[in-house]
Enzyme design. Structure first.
Site, short mmCIF file in Angstrom:
data_model
loop_
_atom_site.label_atom_id
_atom_site.label_comp_id
_atom_site.label_asym_id
_atom_site.label_seq_id
_atom_site.Cartn_x
_atom_site.Cartn_y
_atom_site.Cartn_z
N TYR A 1 32.21 44.45 36.88
CA TYR A 1 32.66 44.51 38.28
C TYR A 1 34.14 44.81 38.30
O TYR A 1 34.97 43.97 37.93
CB TYR A 1 32.34 43.17 38.95
CG TYR A 1 32.73 43.03 40.41
CD1 TYR A 1 33.05 44.11 41.21
CD2 TYR A 1 32.77 41.77 41.00
CE1 TYR A 1 33.40 43.97 42.54
CE2 TYR A 1 33.11 41.60 42.33
CZ TYR A 1 33.43 42.70 43.09
OH TYR A 1 33.77 42.55 44.41
N THR B 1 31.74 37.47 45.02
CA THR B 1 32.87 37.21 45.92
C THR B 1 32.38 36.87 47.33
O THR B 1 32.86 35.93 47.96
CB THR B 1 33.80 38.43 45.99
OG1 THR B 1 34.14 38.84 44.67
CG2 THR B 1 35.06 38.09 46.76
N TYR C 1 44.21 37.36 37.60
CA TYR C 1 45.45 36.58 37.48
C TYR C 1 46.15 36.73 36.13
O TYR C 1 47.36 36.96 36.08
CB TYR C 1 45.21 35.10 37.80
CG TYR C 1 46.50 34.29 37.87
CD1 TYR C 1 47.36 34.45 38.95
CD2 TYR C 1 46.87 33.42 36.86
CE1 TYR C 1 48.55 33.75 39.02
CE2 TYR C 1 48.05 32.70 36.92
CZ TYR C 1 48.89 32.88 38.00
OH TYR C 1 50.07 32.18 38.05
N ILE D 1 26.39 48.03 46.28
CA ILE D 1 26.30 46.57 46.37
C ILE D 1 27.08 46.20 47.62
O ILE D 1 28.30 46.31 47.66
CB ILE D 1 26.83 45.88 45.11
CG1 ILE D 1 25.98 46.30 43.91
CG2 ILE D 1 26.81 44.35 45.28
CD1 ILE D 1 26.43 45.73 42.59
N LYS E 1 29.84 47.86 38.88
CA LYS E 1 30.12 47.86 40.31
C LYS E 1 31.56 48.32 40.46
O LYS E 1 32.49 47.61 40.06
CB LYS E 1 29.93 46.47 40.91
CG LYS E 1 30.28 46.39 42.41
CD LYS E 1 30.13 44.97 42.94
CE LYS E 1 30.55 44.89 44.41
NZ LYS E 1 30.45 43.51 44.95
N ARG F 1 41.38 42.65 44.17
CA ARG F 1 41.28 41.19 44.09
C ARG F 1 41.72 40.65 42.75
O ARG F 1 42.27 39.55 42.67
CB ARG F 1 39.83 40.76 44.36
CG ARG F 1 39.36 40.96 45.78
CD ARG F 1 37.95 40.44 45.97
NE ARG F 1 37.45 40.62 47.33
CZ ARG F 1 37.63 39.77 48.32
NH1 ARG F 1 38.30 38.65 48.12
NH2 ARG F 1 37.13 40.01 49.52
#
Length: 293
Positions: A134, A45, A108, A204, A162, A139
């Site tokens: 992740y 990202t 989405y 991270i 993550k 997001r």
């Protein structure tokens, strides 16, 4: 599997035409390796993966692998909300020579937990590389529940997660119910020390672009049993952590890099450059911080 304690979610340098600047990418990589980064996450990202083309991503992986030359792990962000595309890009990353891939939760289309499990399982089985999941529901709008991560950890090459949900209870649960070889990384800079205390392997990070050495020092202090000193350093670093997200990332950290002499260019739309006041705030933050860069 541990990739180190402080990994940097690396920005993608652009030139004045907003094209990938490979010369500056090399300079940035050298800066990160010399200033506390145990590993690099490319085209995540923070690397503006949504606006990078397939060919740009592949070129960045190849360039990073060549530049790093096995000094630290290179982890490629290859995930998307399309399982077949994730598989294809993960295979391309493996061919480019990266050390692992990071797969974001599909965004989405909002799959349920069984859909998430099948997505990650299919992607992991398509490559021989270590796979890092992740989880970033802020997001992706698709939260990977701890139980799903624990279930996925049984797949031999899914070695890490993550965890960027901001949920310390989730981190604790995953650590408690996965094998010792499975590593959990915080994806939130401000939770670096709290997550480490409860068993995370590390962070991270975005802020490690400019304070990687200090973040390493903080974790080392904790390892040496100097918890209060580590906590004091954590508090000193909080303004920098927060400042790197004072505007949509990675614009603030790119400005911070510029302040310390590392040019990485602007950001691509729909992200925007910082205005004059925001740039001054970043410069003031670095100048007045007790951390000297």
């Amino acid at each position: 599997m541990s990739f180190g304690k402080v990994l940097t979610a690396m920005v993608t340098p652009f030139d004045d035409q907003n094209k990938v600047d490979f010369d500056q990418t090399s300079i940035l990589i050298e800066h990160l390796i010399s200033s506390g980064s145990d590993g690099l996450v490319i085209t995540g990202t923070t690397g503006e993966s949504p606006t990078l083309t397939r060919s740009e991503k592949i070129s960045l992986w190849k360039h990073a692998v060549q530049t790093v030359h096995q000094r630290v792990p290179v982890i490629a962000g290859t995930g998307s909300n399309n399982t077949s595309d994730t598989i294809e890009m993960s295979r391309q990353a493996e061919a480019a020579g990266v050390d692992a891939v990071m797969l974001v939760a599909p965004y989405y289309n909002k799959p349920d937990q069984e859909g998430l499990y099948r997505h990650f399982k299919a992607a992991a089985e398509s490559v021989s590389l270590p796979v890092m999941i992740y989880n970033v529901p802020g997001r992706s709008a698709a939260k990977i529940e701890p139980e799903t991560v624990i279930r996925l950890s049984k797949i031999s090459n899914i070695t890490s997660v993550k965890e960027a949900s901001g949920d310390l209870n989730a981190i604790a649960s995953i650590v408690a119910h996965t094998d010792p070889g499975f590593s959990v990384y915080s994806g939130d800079d401000h939770l670096t020390l709290p997550a480490y205390v409860i068993g995370a392997a590390g962070i991270i990070s975005v802020a490690s672009h400019v304070i990687g050495d200090e973040m390493q020092r903080m974790l080392r202090l904790f390892d040496l049993g100097r918890g209060r000193k580590a906590g004091a350093l954590h508090r000193e670093l909080l303004p920098i952590y927060e400042g790197m997200f004072s505007a949509p990332s990675p614009a603030p950290v790119k400005e911070a890099l510029r302040c310390i002499g590392i040019e990485t260019g602007g950001v691509r739309l729909p992200l925007r450059a910082l205005n004059k006041e925001e740039k001054e705030d970043i410069r003031s933050l670095l100048n007045h911080s007790s951390v000297q860069n």
